[in-house]
Design an enzyme around this catalytic site. Structure first.
Site, short mmCIF file in Angstrom:
data_model
loop_
_atom_site.label_atom_id
_atom_site.label_comp_id
_atom_site.label_asym_id
_atom_site.label_seq_id
_atom_site.Cartn_x
_atom_site.Cartn_y
_atom_site.Cartn_z
N SER A 286 9.56 62.80 16.21
CA SER A 286 9.79 62.42 17.61
C SER A 286 8.69 61.47 18.07
CB SER A 286 9.87 63.69 18.47
OG SER A 286 10.38 63.40 19.75
N ASP B 276 16.83 63.94 17.33
CA ASP B 276 15.41 64.24 17.18
C ASP B 276 15.14 65.20 16.02
OD1 ASP B 276 12.73 65.04 17.59
OD2 ASP B 276 12.94 64.95 19.76
#
EC number: 3.1.1.-
Length: 414
Positions: A64, A211
Site C-alpha cells: 500500500s 490493496d
C-alpha cells in the site's frame, strides 16, 4: 513503540542479506518516511552525501503506502540513481496528500455515496504515480523490490517482485500499475485492472487488483519468502551466501505506520450490534478493513520475532511501530495540514522512545531493559549496513568489478 536491539552481527560483513519492509497505512506513510530520512542521514554521515537506501538493501518491500515508498526509493531517476532520497518522501505526502485524500463535508448525501462507491476516485493519485514513474517496470529497479497486491478475480495474493520479473515477463508490470494496485484500499480507492504482454510469445495476462494490505499489510515475511525462493533455485544473478533456512544471516528493518492496539479501539458489546453498514463505515473509519490490516501486520511481526529469537538472532530484526495512535492520526486518509504535521511529530517521537519488542505470549510490546532509543538502534543498524556494503565493494573490486551506487545482491559482491 516496537523495536528490537541491534547488537553484534551474527555473520561477518559481506555475508548477509539486508531487507527493508514498510507497512501500509495511507497518509500515515509520513511516519516511516520520517524514520527512513533519519536512517539515510546516518548512512550519509558514514559514507558521504550521495548515500541512498537502495545502495544498502538487497530488497525493499512495501505494501500500500509502503509500496509507494518502495518505488520512490528503488526506481531509477537521473544518472541511474534513486528517484527519491529518503528525505524527499515526506514532502511528497505533504504536497500531495490533500489532493489524494480531499477532505469532504459530511452529510446524508456523502454517507449514501460512501455506501455505493469508493470514498475517493483515485484519479489524482493515479496521475501523479504515472507521471512520477513513467515507463519504469519492476525489473528496472535499482535494487530488488517486493510489493504485495490481491487479485479479486482469482481471490489470491499477487506478489510483484524484481526477482520474478527477471524470469517471468508476464509479471514484469509497470511499476506505476503495481503502485496504483497496492494502494487500492477497499472502500477508499477503486480497484485497478491492467494487462501485461510477453513479447516473445504474445501471451497476455490480466490483473484485477486491490490493496495488498488485505493479505500482507506487513510485507516482511512475504519478502523473506521471495528471497528464500531465489536461494533455493541458486539464482546466479542473486547468489545469496545463505541456506534457505538460515534466517540468522538476514538483517531486517521493518517499519510500521502506527496502530491503535494499546488504546482499545472497539468492544465486543459494540460490535455485536453492528450490521454491514457499521462494519464498513463507523465514525470515519472502516472497521472491517482496519481489523484485517492490523491483524496481518501484528501476526507477521510475532512470526518474525519468534523466528529470529529461536535462532538467537534478535539483534538482526528491528521492528519500529507505534501502537498508541488515536483520533485522526489513526485514520488512513485524514490528510489535513494539522494531522500530517502530527504524523511527522509521531515519527520524530518514535525515534526518541525506548526500544521495545513484542512479547510473543501476549502480543504486546514491552521496553527492552537497558536498551537505548530507537534512534540509537538505527545508528547501530546504519553501521552494520555500512560495514556490509564496504565489505561487498571490497570483494567486488578484488574480483575485477566496480561501481559505487550499484544495487546489492550480486554474486561478485559476496
Amino acid at each position: 513503540m516496537a523495536g528490537c536491539v541491534v547488537g553484534e552481527p551474527a555473520s561477518a560483513p559481506g555475508q548477509r542479506v539486508t531487507l527493508l519492509a514498510i507497512d501500509g497505512g495511507g497518509i500515515r506513510g509520513l511516519i516511516p518516511g520520517t524514520i527512513l530520512a533519519f536512517l539515510e542521514a546516518r548512512l550519509q554521515e558514514l559514507d558521504g552525501p550521495d548515500a541512498r537506501l537502495a545502495d544498502y538493501f538487497d530488497c525493499i518491500a512495501g505494501t500500500s503506502t509502503g509500496g509507494l515508498i518502495t518505488a520512490m526509493l528503488a526506481a531509477p531517476g537521473d544518472h541511474g540513481r534513486p528517484l527519491f532520497a529518503a528525505s524527499d518522501i515526506n514532502r511528497f505526502y505533504l504536497d500531495n496528500g490533500p489532493r489524494i485524500f480531499p477532505q469532504k463535508r459530511c452529510g446524508m448525501a456523502a454517507a449514501m455515496a460512501a455506501l455505493t462507491r469508493p470514498r475517493y476516485n483515485g484519479k489524482y493519485l493515479q496521475g501523479k504515480i504515472r507521471k512520477m514513474l513513467g515507463e519504469t517496470r519492476v525489473r528496472d529497479t535499482l535494487t530488488n523490490v517486493v510489493i504485495p497486491t490481491f487479485d479479486v478475480r482469482l481471490l489470491q495474493p499477487t506478489i510483484f517482485s524484481t526477482y520474478d520479473a527477471k524470469s517471468m515477463p508476464l509479471k514484469n508490470a509497470l511499476l506505476s500499475d503495481i503502485c496504483i494496485s497496492t494502494s487500492a484500499a477497499p472502500t477508499y480507492l477503486p480497484a485497478h485492472c491492467f494487462q501485461t504482454t510477453d513479447d516473445a510469445t504474445g501471451k497476455v495476462r490480466e490483473f484485477d487488483l486491490i490493496d495488498g494490505g488485505v493479505a500482507a499489510n506487513n510485507p516482511t515475511m512475504v519478502a523473506m519468502t521471495q528471497i528464500t525462493k531465489k536461494i533455493m533455485v541458486k539464482d546466479k544473478e542473486e547468489l545469496y551466501p545463505v541456506k534457505p533456512s538460515d534466517c540468522g544471516k538476514f538483517l531486517v528493518l521493518s517499519l510500521g505506520t502506527g496502530s491503535t492496539s494499546d488504546q482499545g479501539m472497539y468492544t465486543a458489546r459494540q460490535c455485536s450490534r453492528w450490521g454491514i453498514v457499521r462494519w464498513l463505515r463507523n465514525k470515519g473509519m472502516a472497521p472491517i478493513i482496519d481489523i484485517f490490516m492490523a491483524a496481518s501486520s501484528d501476526l507477521v511481526d510475532i512470526h518474525a520475532a519468534v523466528m529470529f529469537q529461536s535462532l538467537h538472532s534478535d539483534g538482526d530484526y528491528l521492528r519500529i511501530q507505534d501502537n498508541t495512535l488515536h483520533g485522526d492520526a489513526a485514520t488512513v486518509d485524514a490528510a489535513t495540514r494539522d494531522n500530517m504535521r502530527a504524523l511527522v511529530g509521531i515519527g520524530e517521537r518514535m525515534l526518541a522512545q525506548r526500544v521495545s519488542r513484542v512479547n510473543v505470549e501476549t502480543g504486546r510490546y514491552v521496553e527492552v531493559p537497558g536498551a537505548g532509543s530507537n534512534a540509537d538502534a538505527l545508528r547501530g543498524f546504519a553501521r552494520q549496513l555500512s560495514e556490509e556494503r564496504r565489505a561487498r565493494l571490497g570483494r567486488r573490486n578484488a574480483c575485477g568489478g566496480g561501481g559505487e551506487g550499484e544495487p546489492s545482491g550480486v554474486a561478485c559482491k559476496r
